[in-house]
Design a protein around this motif. Structure first.
Motif, short mmCIF file in Angstrom:
data_model
loop_
_atom_site.label_atom_id
_atom_site.label_comp_id
_atom_site.label_asym_id
_atom_site.label_seq_id
_atom_site.Cartn_x
_atom_site.Cartn_y
_atom_site.Cartn_z
N THR A 75 1.26 -2.90 -13.24
CA THR A 75 2.21 -2.70 -14.59
C THR A 75 1.57 -1.98 -15.42
OG1 THR A 75 0.41 -4.62 -15.59
CG2 THR A 75 2.80 -4.75 -14.30
N ASP A 76 0.45 -0.21 -15.05
CA ASP A 76 -0.37 -0.21 -15.34
C ASP A 76 0.14 1.10 -16.10
OD1 ASP A 76 -0.41 1.18 -13.15
OD2 ASP A 76 -2.51 1.23 -13.51
N GLN A 77 1.66 1.49 -15.26
CA GLN A 77 1.92 2.86 -16.05
C GLN A 77 2.86 2.32 -17.66
OE1 GLN A 77 2.65 5.92 -13.66
NE2 GLN A 77 1.06 4.14 -13.62
N ARG A 78 2.09 2.98 -18.43
CA ARG A 78 2.82 2.79 -20.16
C ARG A 78 2.60 3.94 -20.86
NH1 ARG A 78 1.55 -3.14 -21.39
NH2 ARG A 78 1.01 -4.02 -18.53
N TYR B 260 12.08 2.02 -7.90
CA TYR B 260 11.62 2.97 -8.49
C TYR B 260 10.27 3.05 -9.02
CZ TYR B 260 16.87 3.04 -8.72
OH TYR B 260 18.06 3.37 -8.29
N PRO B 261 9.26 3.48 -7.28
CA PRO B 261 8.11 2.81 -8.33
C PRO B 261 7.62 4.14 -9.43
CG PRO B 261 8.00 3.17 -5.47
CD PRO B 261 9.54 3.46 -6.30
N PHE B 262 7.33 3.79 -10.44
CA PHE B 262 6.54 4.19 -11.72
C PHE B 262 6.08 5.52 -11.31
CE2 PHE B 262 8.25 0.38 -14.73
CZ PHE B 262 9.47 0.07 -14.12
N LEU C 250 1.14 -1.04 0.12
CA LEU C 250 -0.23 -0.05 -0.13
C LEU C 250 0.94 0.46 -0.25
CD1 LEU C 250 -3.11 -0.87 2.44
CD2 LEU C 250 -2.96 -1.01 -0.10
N GLY C 251 2.19 0.60 0.68
CA GLY C 251 2.92 2.28 0.68
C GLY C 251 3.70 2.67 -0.02
N GLN C 252 4.61 2.19 -1.04
CA GLN C 252 5.32 2.48 -2.17
C GLN C 252 5.22 2.44 -3.21
OE1 GLN C 252 8.29 2.55 -1.08
NE2 GLN C 252 10.02 1.45 -2.46
N GLY C 253 4.11 3.05 -4.32
CA GLY C 253 3.82 3.88 -4.81
C GLY C 253 2.91 2.48 -5.10
N PHE C 254 2.11 1.94 -5.25
CA PHE C 254 1.68 0.85 -5.82
C PHE C 254 2.52 0.03 -7.54
CE2 PHE C 254 -2.00 2.86 -4.35
CZ PHE C 254 -2.90 1.54 -4.02
N GLY D 193 1.16 -12.28 -4.98
CA GLY D 193 0.29 -11.36 -5.03
C GLY D 193 0.13 -10.42 -6.01
N THR D 194 1.49 -9.90 -5.76
CA THR D 194 1.97 -8.69 -5.64
C THR D 194 3.25 -9.14 -6.89
OG1 THR D 194 4.40 -8.55 -4.15
CG2 THR D 194 2.12 -7.17 -3.67
N TYR D 195 3.66 -10.39 -7.16
CA TYR D 195 3.98 -10.79 -7.90
C TYR D 195 3.22 -10.77 -9.26
CZ TYR D 195 7.89 -12.45 -10.50
OH TYR D 195 9.54 -13.18 -11.39
N MET D 196 2.04 -11.32 -9.23
CA MET D 196 1.24 -11.91 -10.76
C MET D 196 1.16 -10.84 -11.36
SD MET D 196 -1.90 -14.31 -8.10
CE MET D 196 -0.90 -15.34 -8.17
N PRO D 197 0.57 -9.40 -11.23
CA PRO D 197 0.58 -8.78 -12.85
C PRO D 197 1.84 -8.69 -13.40
CG PRO D 197 0.01 -7.83 -10.90
CD PRO D 197 0.14 -8.62 -10.04
#
Length: 390
Positions: free
Chosen positions: A28-31, A193-195, A20-24, A331-335
């Motif tokens: 993988t939606d930062q295109r 480096y959270p996108f 929740l706190g590391q910039g989501f 769960g966080t790795y699945m995307p």
């Protein structure tokens, strides 16, 4: 509670914070941001540093020459001391395929203080400046671009007011080791480096992916790039920071139509890729290395270990906390696995992959302290301890 239970609870707390706190970071939606055709298509110089890339160029270089770009664009391929005929291959491909014009040149041996491919990048930019391009596309010799790649980058950068737009090229995932290690590499990078943080206006986090960087020429001059980062081992992150610190706005995301064609069939190949710069990421600091090892152990290794220990030892708190932490991790790795079109059953194996990265990082430190320095394409650099890495 027992010590193992406290470790499990600590690991779970760490994963709740990462979720929740590391910039989501795990999304993988930062295109590429919204694109629109600019009123004027700026001129672009494409700079390709290449050292012993004769095997890669037949796939990557024609994709650059075939760019469907409405403005003026030219390719500058810098043959950086290759021993495999890279320059001759590039010239042959230029004649065979046509398309965007290609200039092939060699910079000679690097001056002291220049690391990695930055010496070749510097020479390519110096050649390009004679054409006075408005933008530079810095791309590696193992990167293949779809025909609209340059057009899409420019259509995002110009209307969006970005000085630097970078895409993390989709790496190859064909071999067993590539499937196990490569998605995790991008996952760990985005965790550091959270996108979303990189892409916020006025952000303090800066990063780029060196395989595909569109850079405004004026921003490069203002940031004194690449001279200001000539000693950087992690050149893409250093580039982004230099542009950001000089007042430029940057953007970083995952690529959809830009791919690396370089194979990593064996674990040893991937090991070299990661260990080359892992210790530099920690600023060659032994305390940071120790903290990283302990942190990786708590975050990635503790969940499965405490789950098993709790089940075998009759410690329910350790078992459920460790199991839940492992589930959140997977769960966080699945995307990212989905982005790479890999089986989601690989997600529970992330602790094992983390162990590999831990060992690669330690090996990177060992190599550094043995005086081998950083290496790029067989060229080793003994970096001064005081030189900034990031």
């Amino acid at each position: 509670m027992s010590a193992i239970a406290w470790i499990a609870v600590g690991s779970l707390a760490a994963w709740v914070w990462l979720l929740l706190g590391q910039g989501f970071f795990w999304r993988t939606d930062q295109r590429l941001p919204p694109r629109e055709a600019p009123d004027h298509w700026p001129s672009v110089a494409i700079v390709v540093p290449a050292r012993d890339e004769a095997d890669m160029l037949p796939v990557s270089l024609p994709s650059l020459m075939a760019q469907d770009y409405p403005g003026v664009a030219e390719i500058f391929l810098v043959d950086d001391g290759s021993a495999d005929g890279t320059g001759d291959v590039a010239r042959t491909l230029s004649v065979r395929y046509g398309g965007l014009p290609v200039t092939v040149a060699s910079p000679g041996e690097p001056e002291p203080g220049w690391t990695g491919k930055l010496w070749a990048v510097r020479y390519g930019i110096s050649l390009a400046r004679a054409r006075e391009p408005e933008y530079l596309l810095l791309t590696d010799a193992d990167i293949a671009h779809e025909p609209d790649s340059l057009r899409e980058l420019v259509a995002a950068a110009v209307p969006g007011g970005f000085d630097l737009v970078s895409q993390m090229a989709r790496l190859r995932v064909s071999s067993v080791w590539e499937r196990l290690v490569v998605p995790a590499f991008v996952y760990f990078f985005s965790q550091l480096y959270p996108f979303r943080w990189v892409n916020r206006a006025g952000a303090r986090t800066a990063a780029a992916a060196g395989g595909c960087v569109l850079l405004r020429t004026a921003a490069a001059e203002r940031a004194r790039v690449p001279e200001s980062i000539r000693q950087a081992v992690i050149d893409d992150v250093s580039l982004a920071r230099a542009v950001q610190r000089s007042g430029g706005r940057i953007w970083l995301g995952l690529a959809e139509r830009v791919d690396s064609v370089r194979p990593y069939p064996c674990l040893a190949d991937l090991w070299r890729m990661v260990s080359r710069s892992a210790y530099a990421q920690l600023r060659h600091s032994a305390p940071l290395l120790l903290g990283t090892v302990l942190g990786l152990a708590l975050v990635y290794l503790a969940p499965p270990v405490t789950l098993v220990a709790g089940l075998l030892g009759g410690a329910p708190v350790a078992a459920w906390a460790g199991g839940l932490a492992w589930a959140v991790m997977a769960g966080t790795y699945m995307p990212m696995l989905g982005y790479y079109r890999q089986s989601l059953w690989l997600a529970p194996l992330l602790p094992f992959t983390a162990v590999l990265y831990l060992l690669m990082t330690v090996d990177s430190a060992v190599q550094h302290h043995r005086g081998r320095g950083a290496a790029w394409k067989g060229r080793t650099y003994a970096r001064p301890e005081a030189a900034p890495d990031r």
